[in-house]
Write a protein that holds these residues in place. Structure first.
Motif, PDB file in Angstrom:
ATOM      1  N   CYS A  73      38.321  43.402  49.756  1.00 25.14           N
ATOM      2  CA  CYS A  73      37.999  42.592  48.207  1.00 25.14           C
ATOM      3  C   CYS A  73      36.630  43.134  47.651  1.00 25.14           C
ATOM      4  N   ASP A  74      36.586  43.415  46.633  1.00 27.18           N
ATOM      5  CA  ASP A  74      35.363  43.683  46.017  1.00 27.18           C
ATOM      6  C   ASP A  74      35.083  43.019  44.775  1.00 27.18           C
ATOM      7  N   ILE A  75      33.965  42.559  44.367  1.00 36.78           N
ATOM      8  CA  ILE A  75      33.490  41.769  43.403  1.00 36.78           C
ATOM      9  C   ILE A  75      32.510  42.310  42.503  1.00 36.78           C
ATOM     10  N   VAL A  76      32.580  42.807  41.520  1.00 34.28           N
ATOM     11  CA  VAL A  76      31.673  43.481  40.264  1.00 34.28           C
ATOM     12  C   VAL A  76      31.455  42.577  39.396  1.00 34.28           C
ATOM     13  N   GLU A  77      30.290  42.105  39.142  1.00 34.30           N
ATOM     14  CA  GLU A  77      29.827  41.284  38.117  1.00 34.30           C
ATOM     15  C   GLU A  77      28.926  41.902  37.052  1.00 34.30           C
ATOM     16  N   SER A  78      28.914  41.822  35.834  1.00 33.48           N
ATOM     17  CA  SER A  78      28.322  42.338  34.800  1.00 33.48           C
ATOM     18  C   SER A  78      27.482  41.225  34.040  1.00 33.48           C
ATOM     19  N   LEU A 111      29.361  34.646  43.607  1.00 31.20           N
ATOM     20  CA  LEU A 111      29.376  34.114  44.694  1.00 31.20           C
ATOM     21  C   LEU A 111      30.414  32.949  45.052  1.00 31.20           C
ATOM     22  N   ALA A 112      30.527  32.085  43.964  1.00 27.01           N
ATOM     23  CA  ALA A 112      31.401  31.074  43.977  1.00 27.01           C
ATOM     24  C   ALA A 112      32.924  31.691  43.856  1.00 27.01           C
ATOM     25  N   VAL A 113      33.151  32.740  43.442  1.00 26.25           N
ATOM     26  CA  VAL A 113      34.597  33.464  43.400  1.00 26.25           C
ATOM     27  C   VAL A 113      34.633  34.178  44.806  1.00 26.25           C
ATOM     28  N   GLY A 114      33.529  34.676  45.277  1.00 25.93           N
ATOM     29  CA  GLY A 114      33.567  35.077  46.616  1.00 25.93           C
ATOM     30  C   GLY A 114      33.964  34.096  47.464  1.00 25.93           C
ATOM     31  N   ALA A 115      33.407  32.880  47.692  1.00 18.84           N
ATOM     32  CA  ALA A 115      33.613  31.591  48.246  1.00 18.84           C
ATOM     33  C   ALA A 115      35.062  31.425  48.372  1.00 18.84           C
ATOM     34  N   ALA A 116      35.547  31.510  47.193  1.00 23.25           N
ATOM     35  CA  ALA A 116      37.078  31.305  46.987  1.00 23.25           C
ATOM     36  C   ALA A 116      38.002  32.385  47.871  1.00 23.25           C
ATOM     37  N   VAL A 139      37.400  41.051  40.194  1.00 21.40           N
ATOM     38  CA  VAL A 139      37.680  40.869  41.441  1.00 21.40           C
ATOM     39  C   VAL A 139      38.751  41.938  41.943  1.00 21.40           C
ATOM     40  N   GLN A 140      38.660  42.938  42.973  1.00 19.13           N
ATOM     41  CA  GLN A 140      39.520  43.904  43.262  1.00 19.13           C
ATOM     42  C   GLN A 140      40.028  43.938  44.518  1.00 19.13           C
ATOM     43  N   PHE A 141      41.474  43.691  44.705  1.00 20.23           N
ATOM     44  CA  PHE A 141      41.983  43.729  46.249  1.00 20.23           C
ATOM     45  C   PHE A 141      42.626  45.117  46.242  1.00 20.23           C
ATOM     46  N   THR A 142      42.245  45.711  47.267  1.00 17.81           N
ATOM     47  CA  THR A 142      42.794  47.140  47.489  1.00 17.81           C
ATOM     48  C   THR A 142      43.322  47.313  48.783  1.00 17.81           C
ATOM     49  N   GLY A 143      44.885  47.824  48.786  1.00 19.77           N
ATOM     50  CA  GLY A 143      45.645  48.115  49.979  1.00 19.77           C
ATOM     51  C   GLY A 143      45.739  49.562  49.940  1.00 19.77           C
ATOM     52  N   THR A 144      46.644  49.999  50.827  1.00 20.63           N
ATOM     53  CA  THR A 144      46.982  51.466  51.138  1.00 20.63           C
ATOM     54  C   THR A 144      47.954  51.644  49.656  1.00 20.63           C
ATOM     55  N   GLY A 145      47.617  52.592  48.842  1.00 18.75           N
ATOM     56  CA  GLY A 145      48.466  53.121  47.696  1.00 18.75           C
ATOM     57  C   GLY A 145      48.426  52.048  46.596  1.00 18.75           C
ATOM     58  N   GLU A 146      47.846  51.080  46.658  1.00 17.90           N
ATOM     59  CA  GLU A 146      48.074  49.925  45.567  1.00 17.90           C
ATOM     60  C   GLU A 146      46.686  49.100  45.517  1.00 17.90           C
ATOM     61  N   ARG A 147      46.465  48.397  44.196  1.00 16.68           N
ATOM     62  CA  ARG A 147      45.166  47.781  43.836  1.00 16.68           C
ATOM     63  C   ARG A 147      45.514  46.710  43.004  1.00 16.68           C
ATOM     64  N   VAL A 148      44.985  45.533  43.106  1.00 15.85           N
ATOM     65  CA  VAL A 148      45.373  44.441  42.243  1.00 15.85           C
ATOM     66  C   VAL A 148      44.003  43.886  41.717  1.00 15.85           C
ATOM     67  N   GLU A 149      43.795  43.700  40.345  1.00  9.18           N
ATOM     68  CA  GLU A 149      42.531  43.470  39.811  1.00  9.18           C
ATOM     69  C   GLU A 149      42.641  41.759  38.743  1.00  9.18           C
ATOM     70  N   LEU A 150      41.782  41.149  39.286  1.00  8.33           N
ATOM     71  CA  LEU A 150      41.781  39.997  38.432  1.00  8.33           C
ATOM     72  C   LEU A 150      40.337  39.935  37.890  1.00  8.33           C
ATOM     73  N   VAL A 151      40.192  39.720  36.319  1.00  6.51           N
ATOM     74  CA  VAL A 151      39.076  39.842  35.692  1.00  6.51           C
ATOM     75  C   VAL A 151      38.892  38.599  34.619  1.00  6.51           C
ATOM     76  N   HIS A 152      37.528  38.185  34.502  1.00  5.11           N
ATOM     77  CA  HIS A 152      37.416  37.262  33.697  1.00  5.11           C
ATOM     78  C   HIS A 152      36.378  37.718  32.742  1.00  5.11           C
ATOM     79  N   ARG A 153      36.230  37.524  31.479  1.00  2.99           N
ATOM     80  CA  ARG A 153      35.458  38.295  30.558  1.00  2.99           C
ATOM     81  C   ARG A 153      34.753  37.018  29.590  1.00  2.99           C
ATOM     82  N   ALA A 154      33.582  36.551  29.561  1.00  3.20           N
ATOM     83  CA  ALA A 154      33.243  35.584  28.605  1.00  3.20           C
ATOM     84  C   ALA A 154      32.659  36.562  27.544  1.00  3.20           C
TER      85      ALA A 154
END
Length: 236
Positions: free
Chosen positions: A142-147, A161-166, A190-205
Motif C-alpha cells: 500500500c503506497d500513498i502519494v500526495e501532491s 495520514l488520515a487516508v493512511g489510518a483508514a 492510494v496504490q495497492f500492488t499485488g503480484t501482476g496487478e495493481r489497484v489505484e484510488l485517486v482523489h483530486r481537488a
C-alpha cells in the motif's frame, strides 16, 4: 423545510472563513450566519453579518452550530462556549495539542462534534474505499502519494495520514511519498500492488471551495444530532 441552521463562523477572516461566508451568502446551504468571529475585525457589520472580536466571544447571539477554522489558541474558548450553550461544533483547526484533543473527546459526551483534517466529501468516500480495499487485499503493498502546491510545509499531508489510518484499519501498512509543485490544490493517490496487478484510488481537488462546501454540509447535517464524535462520512 425547517428553519435555516444558525451558524457561528469562527476564524472568519481566514481563507476558509471568507469562503464559508461567501458560500452562505450565495445560498450554498440552508443556513443563516448569525455571527462572525475573528481576532481583530475591521468592521462591526459586513453584508448584514455582525462581527465580534475573539475577546467578545461570550457575547455572540444564539447559534445552532459553530464552524471553526481558526488557530489552536482560539479553539479552547470556542469549545467551552459550545459546551455551555449545548451547540454543535464543526472544526478543521489543525495543530491542536493532546490536551485539546482530550478536551474534544470529553465535549463529545455533551454535544455533537466533528473534527476533520479534510472536509472534501470525496475524501470522506476515499477513506471508506481505502479501508475496504485494504481489508480485501490482504498482503498487498500500500503506497500513498500526495501532491500539493509549493507553499505547503507539512509532509505527508494531514489528509494523506488520515487516508493512511483508514488503510491501517483495514490491515495494511502504508508507505508515503510527497510532491510539492506549482499550485496543485491537492491530489491523493492510494496504490495497492499485488503480484501482476495493481489497484489505484485517486482523489483530486481542483478548487478550494470543496472544503468549505463540505464543512457547511457537515454543519447542516449535525444540527439536532445526538452528542458524539461524528465523522464526515457519517453525515453523507
Amino acid at each position: 423545510m425547517g428553519d435555516p441552521v444558525r451558524l457561528l463562523i469562527h476564524g472568519a477572516s481566514g481563507r476558509m472563513g471568507r469562503a464559508l461566508l461567501r458560500l452562505c451568502a450565495e445560498g450554498a446551504v440552508d443556513c443563516s450566519v448569525v455571527a462572525a468571529v475573528s481576532r481583530r475585525p475591521a468592521q462591526r457589520v459586513v453584508d448584514g453579518v455582525p462581527w465580534f472580536a475573539a475577546s467578545e466571544l461570550a457575547g455572540v447571539p444564539a447559534f445552532d452550530v459553530a464552524v471553526d477554522f481558526s488557530l489552536p489558541e482560539a479553539f479552547g474558548p470556542l469549545l467551552a462556549l459550545c459546551r455551555q450553550r449545548r451547540a454543535a461544533l464543526v472544526s478543521g483547526t489543525t495543530g491542536l495539542s493532546d490536551a485539546q484533543r482530550q478536551a474534544m473527546a470529553e465535549a463529545a459526551g455533551e454535544i455533537p462534534l466533528l473534527w476533520a483534517a479534510n472536509f472534501s466529501l470525496g475524501v470522506a468516500v476515499l477513506e471508506e474505499l481505502v479501508e475496504r480495499a485494504a481489508t480485501a487485499l490482504e498482503g498487498w503493498d500500500c503506497d500513498i502519494v500526495e501532491s500539493h502546491h509549493v507553499h505547503k510545509q507539512d509532509a505527508p499531508s494531514g489528509t494523506a495520514l488520515a487516508v493512511g489510518a483508514a488503510a491501517e484499519r483495514g490491515g495494511s501498512t502504508p508507505r508515503y511519498a510527497s510532491l510539492r509543485a506549482g499550485d496543485i490544490v491537492g491530489e491523493h493517490l492510494v496504490q495497492f500492488t499485488g503480484t501482476g496487478e495493481r489497484v489505484e484510488l485517486v482523489h483530486r481537488a481542483t478548487n478550494r471551495d470543496v472544503f468549505a462546501r463540505g464543512a457547511l454540509h457537515a454543519a447542516s447535517r449535525l444540527r439536532g444530532r445526538q452528542p458524539g464524535a461524528w465523522r464526515l462520512r457519517d453525515l453523507l
